[in-house]
Scaffold this active site. Structure first.
Site, PDB file in Angstrom:
ATOM      1  N   ASP A 119      -7.814  -5.251  -0.420  1.00 25.02           N
ATOM      2  CA  ASP A 119      -8.645  -6.042  -1.381  1.00 25.02           C
ATOM      3  C   ASP A 119      -7.988  -7.491  -1.352  1.00 25.02           C
ATOM      4  O   ASP A 119      -8.498  -8.232  -2.036  1.00 25.02           O
ATOM      5  CB  ASP A 119      -8.014  -5.466  -2.857  1.00 25.02           C
ATOM      6  CG  ASP A 119      -8.708  -4.019  -2.979  1.00 25.02           C
ATOM      7  OD1 ASP A 119      -9.623  -3.884  -2.636  1.00 25.02           O
ATOM      8  OD2 ASP A 119      -7.880  -3.247  -3.542  1.00 25.02           O
ATOM      9  N   HIS A 138       0.762  -1.280   0.018  1.00 28.29           N
ATOM     10  CA  HIS A 138      -0.055  -0.105  -0.065  1.00 28.29           C
ATOM     11  C   HIS A 138       0.943   1.146  -0.058  1.00 28.29           C
ATOM     12  O   HIS A 138       1.948   1.369   0.663  1.00 28.29           O
ATOM     13  CB  HIS A 138      -0.992   0.088   1.235  1.00 28.29           C
ATOM     14  CG  HIS A 138      -2.059   1.018   1.021  1.00 28.29           C
ATOM     15  ND1 HIS A 138      -2.097   2.312   1.390  1.00 28.29           N
ATOM     16  CD2 HIS A 138      -3.309   0.603   0.550  1.00 28.29           C
ATOM     17  CE1 HIS A 138      -3.320   2.917   1.031  1.00 28.29           C
ATOM     18  NE2 HIS A 138      -4.017   1.961   0.685  1.00 28.29           N
TER      19      HIS A 138
HETATM   20  N1  CMC Z   1       4.065  -7.272  -5.078  1.00 27.52           N
HETATM   21  C1  CMC Z   1       5.778  -7.364  -5.177  1.00 27.52           C
HETATM   22  N2  CMC Z   1       6.446  -6.052  -4.898  1.00 27.52           N
HETATM   23  C2  CMC Z   1       5.668  -5.241  -4.458  1.00 27.52           C
HETATM   24  C3  CMC Z   1       4.424  -5.072  -4.387  1.00 27.52           C
HETATM   25  C4  CMC Z   1       3.607  -6.096  -4.586  1.00 27.52           C
HETATM   26  N3  CMC Z   1       2.192  -6.480  -4.660  1.00 27.52           N
HETATM   27  N4  CMC Z   1       4.077  -3.804  -3.985  1.00 27.52           N
HETATM   28  C5  CMC Z   1       5.241  -3.183  -3.885  1.00 27.52           C
HETATM   29  N5  CMC Z   1       6.156  -3.836  -4.201  1.00 27.52           N
HETATM   30  C6  CMC Z   1       7.615  -3.589  -4.271  1.00 27.52           C
HETATM   31  C7  CMC Z   1       7.930  -2.659  -5.327  1.00 27.52           C
HETATM   32  O1  CMC Z   1       8.568  -3.461  -6.408  1.00 27.52           O
HETATM   33  C8  CMC Z   1       9.303  -1.845  -4.987  1.00 27.52           C
HETATM   34  O2  CMC Z   1      10.139  -2.678  -4.539  1.00 27.52           O
HETATM   35  P1  CMC Z   1      11.881  -1.976  -4.773  1.00 27.52           P
HETATM   36  O3  CMC Z   1      11.818  -0.772  -3.789  1.00 27.52           O
HETATM   37  O4  CMC Z   1      12.840  -3.041  -4.752  1.00 27.52           O
HETATM   38  O5  CMC Z   1      11.807  -1.182  -6.202  1.00 27.52           O
HETATM   39  C9  CMC Z   1       8.751  -1.561  -3.259  1.00 27.52           C
HETATM   40  O6  CMC Z   1       7.736  -2.567  -3.181  1.00 27.52           O
HETATM   41  C10 CMC Z   1       7.844  -0.175  -3.207  1.00 27.52           C
HETATM   42  O7  CMC Z   1       6.900  -0.271  -4.179  1.00 27.52           O
HETATM   43  P2  CMC Z   1       6.224   0.667  -4.935  1.00 27.52           P
HETATM   44  O8  CMC Z   1       5.388   0.483  -6.333  1.00 27.52           O
HETATM   45  O9  CMC Z   1       7.274   1.785  -5.014  1.00 27.52           O
HETATM   46  O10 CMC Z   1       5.124   1.352  -3.912  1.00 27.52           O
HETATM   47  P3  CMC Z   1       3.922   2.351  -4.476  1.00 27.52           P
HETATM   48  O11 CMC Z   1       3.571   3.128  -3.000  1.00 27.52           O
HETATM   49  O12 CMC Z   1       4.101   3.050  -5.572  1.00 27.52           O
HETATM   50  O13 CMC Z   1       2.788   1.223  -4.849  1.00 27.52           O
HETATM   51  C11 CMC Z   1       0.847  -0.211  -4.557  1.00 27.52           C
HETATM   52  C12 CMC Z   1       1.602   0.836  -3.819  1.00 27.52           C
HETATM   53  C13 CMC Z   1      -0.435  -0.568  -3.865  1.00 27.52           C
HETATM   54  C14 CMC Z   1       0.577   0.216  -5.959  1.00 27.52           C
HETATM   55  C15 CMC Z   1       1.577  -1.423  -4.866  1.00 27.52           C
HETATM   56  O14 CMC Z   1       2.105  -1.911  -3.622  1.00 27.52           O
HETATM   57  C16 CMC Z   1       1.003  -2.720  -5.714  1.00 27.52           C
HETATM   58  O15 CMC Z   1       1.372  -2.489  -6.866  1.00 27.52           O
HETATM   59  N6  CMC Z   1       0.399  -3.533  -4.883  1.00 27.52           N
HETATM   60  C17 CMC Z   1      -0.386  -4.482  -5.792  1.00 27.52           C
HETATM   61  C18 CMC Z   1      -1.859  -3.970  -6.085  1.00 27.52           C
HETATM   62  C19 CMC Z   1      -2.809  -3.884  -5.132  1.00 27.52           C
HETATM   63  O16 CMC Z   1      -2.952  -4.774  -4.258  1.00 27.52           O
HETATM   64  N7  CMC Z   1      -3.453  -2.744  -4.945  1.00 27.52           N
HETATM   65  C20 CMC Z   1      -4.457  -2.332  -3.835  1.00 27.52           C
HETATM   66  C21 CMC Z   1      -4.079  -1.181  -3.098  1.00 27.52           C
HETATM   67  S1  CMC Z   1      -5.277  -1.149  -1.635  1.00 27.52           S
HETATM   68  C22 CMC Z   1      -6.808  -0.739  -2.197  1.00 27.52           C
HETATM   69  C23 CMC Z   1      -6.847   0.758  -2.504  1.00 27.52           C
HETATM   70  O17 CMC Z   1      -6.884   1.608  -1.750  1.00 27.52           O
HETATM   71  O18 CMC Z   1      -6.583   1.079  -3.753  1.00 27.52           O
END
Ligand code: CMC
Length: 429
Positions: free
Chosen positions: A364, A307
């Site tokens: 989710d 998240h």
């Molecule tokens: N699986 C594997 N690696 C992950 C995941 C995941 N689900 N989420 C984040 N990471 C890794 C990412 O690759 C990065 O690694 P590194 O630092 O080595 O490059 C690190 O964790 C930080 O991730 P980020 O993409 O910079 O984080 P963000 O804040 O931009 O993204 C997120 C948040 C929710 C989009 C992401 O965690 C994700 O894609 N999760 C899966 C989709 C999901 O479940 N979304 C629902 C969110 S809750 C409902 C809502 O409120 O929308």
């Protein structure tokens, strides 16, 4: 003395005010930065940028705190109803009995949608995704109520649009579901409450009475409350920015529905079940999928994990997990997908990659499992999220209008080609 931040650019120093929120959150106010320094800030994905001051929802991601208008999400999920929470978010305070009765009655009065809208449903191709249908239908409401397009109309008229949206979204969602099944539509039955009415329109048939199971209705009430707002997330920001151009409320909400659809946002609930199905079809081995999620050359992510704001636990997930167990026990469901979900959660939570990045199951991860147990088709999961999030979108839009926020228009750092002269076609290589 009020706090200030100092910024040094070359030999010049500038002072910027610090803004402190009611929960002691701090922000550097850069609203005069460009005028003072001719510099802008760069924050792709708005990871550090407060887009507005808001009095709706407080979220402390480090400590897993979520409060609507000051009330903890745990208390609201346990003790209130979805319409009460909608009133709270949109109007700022809990309603007294008279106010809630009036609110409920007004919403009841508007649950029907114009018959002409059913022709739109017939025009969608078989298998059309219900989120595409929903965003289209919500935007088209503005054409049925053209007065909503006037940006200068009185707040009393805006209230009618708000009531119509709250009343009609469940009806439109159920219509989308029934059309996809090829089943006859059920008109709303206004003697029922908001949740029961929706469940009946979704699962009832004209040939028999539909009995609402209170355990299912309770789980649905909790799910909608837990999704009702989440401060400046992707879809709420979309609603605010679209609305900031004075586009009407229906169109702004329709844009919110579209933003929610993506698998990184609300669409994750559908993606979680699809991911678990793929793991099951593949033989159920977790290691391969965990490795894929960790592999930077593989675009696969563990859906339902991670998240932007929660870095400890998602309080919504904690509440939903219990509701999930209750529903599965009540319905006597023993689903292999659920066993896989539990196994995946256990493996991921012990894995150093997920520990280091503070990646936990989010709301989710579990909501999809409940929806599945309730018999809601996978493609409808994000529609359920949209029904829950509607009061939050409305509250965010209303706050933006009432605060007279300016049009949302970010700056950029241009990194493209510098000025060059046009080359006629016959001179191009
Ligand atoms: N699986 C594997 N690696 C992950 C995941 C995941 N689900 N989420 C984040 N990471 C890794 C990412 O690759 C990065 O690694 P590194 O630092 O080595 O490059 C690190 O964790 C930080 O991730 P980020 O993409 O910079 O984080 P963000 O804040 O931009 O993204 C997120 C948040 C929710 C989009 C992401 O965690 C994700 O894609 N999760 C899966 C989709 C999901 O479940 N979304 C629902 C969110 S809750 C409902 C809502 O409120 O929308």
């Amino acid at each position: 003395m009020s706090e200030i931040a100092k910024i040094q650019l070359g030999d010049k120093q500038y002072e910027l005010p610090i803004i402190t929120g009611s929960e002691d959150e701090k922000g550097i106010d850069i609203s005069k930065l460009r005028a003072l320094t001719n510099h802008v800030t760069l924050d792709i994905g708005f990871k550090n940028t407060g887009a507005t001051k808001s009095a709706i929802t407080y979220l402390d991601g480090e400590n897993g705190i979520l409060q609507y208008r000051g009330y903890p999400i745990e208390q609201l999920a346990e003790q209130s109803t979805f319409l009460e929470v909608a009133y709270l978010l949109i109007n700022g305070d809990l309603p007294n009995k008279k106010e809630l009765d009036y609110y409920t009655e007004s919403i009841r009065h508007h649950t029907l949608v114009h018959e002409d809208m059913s022709r739109f449903f017939q025009a969608f191709p078989t298998g059309a995704h219900p989120m595409g249908i929903l965003s289209t239908m919500v935007a088209s409401l503005s054409t049925f109520y053209p007065e909503s397009q006037d940006p200068n109309r009185a707040m009393a008229d805006v209230e009618l649009t708000i009531t119509r949206l709250l009343a009609k979204l469940p009806t439109l969602a159920a219509m989308a579901h029934k059309y996809s099944l090829g089943q006859p539509l059920l008109y709303p039955k206004n003697s029922l409450n908001y949740i029961d009415n929706f469940l009946r329109m979704m699962f009832g048939l004209p040939v028999e009475e539909y009995e609402v199971d209170p355990v299912i209705a309770d789980a649905m009430n909790k799910l909608l409350i837990l999704h009702a707002d989440h401060e400046q997330n992707c879809s709420a920001s979309t609603v605010r920015i679209v609305g900031s151009s004075q586009a009407n409320l229906y169109s702004s909400i329709s844009a919110g529905v579209s933003a929610l659809w993506g698998p990184l946002h609300g669409g994750a609930n559908q993606a979680v079940i699809e991911m678990l199905e793929s793991i099951r079809k593949d033989g159920g081995g977790m290691k391969k999928w965990i490795d894929k999620a960790k592999d930077k050359n593989d675009s696969f992510r563990l859906m339902g994990f991670g998240h932007r704001v929660y870095k400890n636990f998602d309080p919504r997930a904690t509440i939903i997990k219990t509701a999930c167990d209750n529903v599965l026990e009540r319905l006597g469901i023993d689903d292999p997908i659920l066993d896989l979900a539990k196994e995946l959660e256990e493996v991921a939570l012990k894995d150093q990659y997920f520990i280091d990045r503070k990646l936990f199951p989010n709301v989710d991860f579990y909501s999809g499992i409940i929806y599945k147990a309730l018999g809601i088709p996978t493609e409808m999961f994000t529609v359920m999220f949209a029904i829950g999030r509607l009061p939050g979108w409305i509250a965010q839009w209303k706050e933006m209008v009432e605060n007279n926020d300016p049009i949302g228009r970010p700056r950029q750092i241009y990194v493209g080609a510098t000025r060059r002269d046009y080359v006629p076609m016959d001179k191009r290589s």
